[in-house]
Write a protein that holds these residues in place. Structure first.
Motif, short mmCIF file in Angstrom:
data_model
loop_
_atom_site.label_atom_id
_atom_site.label_comp_id
_atom_site.label_asym_id
_atom_site.label_seq_id
_atom_site.Cartn_x
_atom_site.Cartn_y
_atom_site.Cartn_z
N GLY A 34 -1.22 61.60 34.42
CA GLY A 34 -0.09 60.92 34.18
C GLY A 34 0.96 61.36 35.25
O GLY A 34 1.65 60.42 35.52
N SER A 35 0.81 62.52 35.71
CA SER A 35 1.71 62.84 36.75
C SER A 35 1.51 62.15 38.20
O SER A 35 2.40 61.73 38.88
CB SER A 35 1.61 64.45 37.01
OG SER A 35 2.18 65.08 35.97
N ALA A 186 4.41 69.43 43.27
CA ALA A 186 4.02 70.69 42.86
C ALA A 186 3.70 70.66 41.51
O ALA A 186 2.65 71.44 41.37
CB ALA A 186 5.42 71.51 43.05
N VAL A 187 3.95 69.89 40.63
CA VAL A 187 3.49 69.81 39.22
C VAL A 187 2.01 69.50 39.41
O VAL A 187 1.07 69.92 38.53
CB VAL A 187 4.12 68.84 38.45
CG1 VAL A 187 3.53 68.57 36.86
CG2 VAL A 187 5.70 69.74 38.24
N VAL A 188 1.58 68.53 40.04
CA VAL A 188 0.07 68.09 40.16
C VAL A 188 -0.51 69.11 40.82
O VAL A 188 -1.75 69.44 40.24
CB VAL A 188 0.29 67.01 41.19
CG1 VAL A 188 -1.24 66.60 41.66
CG2 VAL A 188 0.74 65.44 40.42
N ALA A 193 -4.53 73.11 39.82
CA ALA A 193 -5.07 74.38 39.96
C ALA A 193 -5.43 74.99 38.40
O ALA A 193 -6.53 75.54 38.30
CB ALA A 193 -4.23 75.30 40.42
N GLY A 194 -4.70 74.62 37.24
CA GLY A 194 -4.92 75.10 36.13
C GLY A 194 -6.28 74.43 35.70
O GLY A 194 -7.01 74.79 34.85
N ALA A 195 -6.48 72.93 35.96
CA ALA A 195 -7.63 72.34 35.33
C ALA A 195 -8.89 73.19 35.99
O ALA A 195 -9.91 73.22 35.41
CB ALA A 195 -7.68 71.06 35.75
#
Length: 237
Positions: A34-35, A186-188, A193-195
């Protein structure tokens, strides 16, 4: 029974964390997609806005160029007496009116420019009328030249003012789009990184689950062997 219940509870707990990690991972991937989509949409929107600003500036420049071409055509006719020079002038009223209508539509969303557009339209009409009078008289007197230059200068000043306004709006829009894109990037990065971290964690959880299953299988084999030994001992007795 107590041991079986404990094993069952442990299995349920492991399944719960397994499903939770899967859910969080799927949510991260969905947010990442989505981002990325929003970033692409915002980029296209910013590019389209810049293109529209460029088109508006081009129409303003085109209006000024058409007026200059008409004035030069009339000047060439007055100097040479050859009506062939008047071809750009003869075509200018229709094309200039069309360009003015496009400029009115460009600035229709901002009522603050209504007076400027009205002044520009009035000056263009006066400029064309002065050219008509010069062609009808067939001479270019000193007064006509001075008035023509004064009208042209005022028209140029209005057009330059509108172009400066468009350029300022374009810079603000570009800076805002740049900030939004940097935040989205930055959000992406964080989501990506979280994924990755969740995938690594899920790998270790699955690896641990496989080890626990092997340990459980070993315990069951040992328990079966012990029960077989007990049965054999009871049978022998």
């Amino acid at each position: 029974i107590t041991s079986s219940l404990a094993l069952r509870i442990g299995q349920l707990a492991r399944n719960y964390w397994h499903h939770l990690l899967l859910a969080v991972g799927c949510a991260s991937v969905v947010l990442l997609l989505g981002s990325s989509h929003w970033q692409a949409t915002a980029s296209l929107s910013a590019l389209d806005g810049l293109r529209q600003q460029a088109d508006r500036v081009e129409r303003l420049d085109s209006l000024l160029m058409q007026l200059m071409d008409a004035e030069n055509a009339v000047r060439g006719y007055l100097l040479s007496g050859n009506r062939a020079h008047l071809e750009p002038y003869d075509k200018s009223p229709a094309t200039i009116d069309e360009r003015l209508e496009e400029i009115r539509r460009d600035f229709a969303t901002n009522p603050a420019n209504d007076d400027v557009i009205a002044d520009l339209s009035g000056l263009v009409a006066i400029k064309l009328r002065s050219l008509d009078q010069a062609v009808e008289r067939g001479i270019a007197g000193q007064e006509t030249r001075i008035q023509g230059k004064r009208y042209t200068d005022r028209i140029r000043d209005l057009i330059l003012g509108l172009e400066a306004q468009l350029m300022a709006q374009g810079r603000v829009s570009f800076e805002r789009s740049t900030r939004d894109l940097e935040q989205t990037r930055a959000v992406v990065v964080v989501l990506a990184a979280g994924a990755v971290a969740l995938m690594v964690l899920l790998y270790f959880v699955l690896e641990r689950q496989l080890q626990l299953r092997e340990q459980l299988a070993g315990l069951l084999r040992s328990e079966n062997q012990r029960l077989d030994s007990i049965v054999q001992e009871r049978t022998a007795e």
